[in-house]
Write a protein that holds these residues in place. Structure first.
Motif, PDB file in Angstrom:
ATOM      1  N   UNK A  29       0.808  -1.221   0.000  1.00 56.82           N
ATOM      2  CA  UNK A  29       0.000   0.000   0.000  1.00 56.82           C
ATOM      3  C   UNK A  29       0.836   1.263   0.000  1.00 56.82           C
ATOM      4  N   UNK A  30       2.053   1.175  -0.521  1.00 59.27           N
ATOM      5  CA  UNK A  30       2.983   2.318  -0.493  1.00 59.27           C
ATOM      6  C   UNK A  30       3.352   2.756  -1.901  1.00 59.27           C
ATOM      7  N   UNK A  31       3.856   3.995  -1.979  1.00 59.51           N
ATOM      8  CA  UNK A  31       4.354   4.536  -3.241  1.00 59.51           C
ATOM      9  C   UNK A  31       5.630   5.322  -2.924  1.00 59.51           C
ATOM     10  N   UNK A  32       6.671   5.189  -3.757  1.00 57.91           N
ATOM     11  CA  UNK A  32       7.890   5.956  -3.488  1.00 57.91           C
ATOM     12  C   UNK A  32       7.701   7.441  -3.824  1.00 57.91           C
ATOM     13  N   UNK A  33       8.309   8.285  -3.007  1.00 60.14           N
ATOM     14  CA  UNK A  33       8.200   9.738  -3.194  1.00 60.14           C
ATOM     15  C   UNK A  33       9.597  10.344  -3.157  1.00 60.14           C
ATOM     16  N   UNK A  34       9.951  11.017  -4.237  1.00 62.77           N
ATOM     17  CA  UNK A  34      11.251  11.682  -4.356  1.00 62.77           C
ATOM     18  C   UNK A  34      11.045  13.148  -4.003  1.00 62.77           C
ATOM     19  N   UNK A  35      11.860  13.678  -3.101  1.00 61.55           N
ATOM     20  CA  UNK A  35      11.741  15.094  -2.727  1.00 61.55           C
ATOM     21  C   UNK A  35      12.856  15.888  -3.381  1.00 61.55           C
ATOM     22  N   UNK A  36      12.439  16.955  -4.082  1.00 63.43           N
ATOM     23  CA  UNK A  36      13.394  17.813  -4.791  1.00 63.43           C
ATOM     24  C   UNK A  36      13.184  19.254  -4.336  1.00 63.43           C
ATOM     25  N   UNK A  37      14.286  19.942  -3.987  1.00 63.60           N
ATOM     26  CA  UNK A  37      14.177  21.360  -3.646  1.00 63.60           C
ATOM     27  C   UNK A  37      13.683  22.122  -4.870  1.00 63.60           C
ATOM     28  N   UNK A  38      12.602  22.854  -4.707  1.00 61.51           N
ATOM     29  CA  UNK A  38      11.873  23.387  -5.865  1.00 61.51           C
ATOM     30  C   UNK A  38      12.663  24.404  -6.685  1.00 61.51           C
ATOM     31  N   UNK A  39      13.561  25.155  -6.040  1.00 63.48           N
ATOM     32  CA  UNK A  39      14.239  26.221  -6.780  1.00 63.48           C
ATOM     33  C   UNK A  39      15.648  25.835  -7.234  1.00 63.48           C
TER      34      UNK A  39
END
Lengths: 142, 142
Positions: A29-39
């Motif tokens: 029940x999971x999904x991978x999430x990549x976090x990227x600094x927006x600027x």
């Protein structure tokens, strides 16, 4: 999990409920999430979300993951103060990965580094390519 | 999987063999790999690697994933010509995710778009934020 009722949902929450059905969740029940600094474009970390953490993220506009080791919601920065504000949520072509455009306060990594991806492979092995911004002992006081 | 012998390995291959033991592979023997265009910072896609595809990537310096649906090596661009040259391989703090700095030829996405993350969540649902660079029918001729 208690989902907000449709009748009382705000528009972002309703969009979040709609997106749940368009994502492909794995067997846990999971999904991978990549976090990227927006600027700056820095890729800060990769972690996992379940439906509840995604809805919590959309509700609060602060990133909340699912901790697989602790088996609980992981409100990023709750202990360390190094929060991630959500700027934009993107999904990939087959709906099985999230890309979070975030505004990261300080380091994203528990080692005190800005990014968790601080080691690069060289001919003679792994090399550290960034130093801690903050002593991790200050991030997680005993 | 046939691994190259240590005696005949080049330095990058030996470093690759060494790194295999430092990574955390999931129950299926896979690790997620995020591909980022090295100079612009665009996050292009996320896919999976097994040990063999990682070694193949290091050997050829062109990114090779493991296709979970086809259960075979997926040499990115082999059919479409849209290859990913490996610029640098990074690993995260707990060794369970790869960040590939790549030089992507044309679109990374099978829809013909530069990035697979071409949909963003808005208040009223998902919005396409980028258009195809190439008609996908031209990428995958019948």
């Amino acid at each position: 999990m208690k989902e907000p009722s449709t009748a009382s949902s705000t528009a972002p929450e309703q969009a979040g409920l709609d997106i749940l059905t368009q994502l492909t969740w794995n067997a846990d029940g999971l999904i991978p999430a990549v976090a990227q600094q927006h600027d700056t474009g820095e890729v800060l970390m990769m972690a996992w979300m379940n439906r509840e953490s995604l809805l919590e993220t959309l509700r609060s506009q602060r990133v909340c993951y699912w901790s697989r080791s602790r088996r609980q919601l992981w409100r990023k920065g709750e202990t360390s103060g190094q929060i991630q504000k959500l700027v934009e949520l993107r999904i990939d072509c087959d709906g099985d990965t999230l890309l979070l455009q975030v505004d990261q306060t300080g380091p994203a990594c528990h080692t005190g580094r800005r990014s968790c991806f601080y080691r690069a492979l060289r001919e003679d092995g792994l090399e550290e390519i960034s130093a801690p911004l903050i002593d991790p002992a200050r991030l997680y006081p005993q």
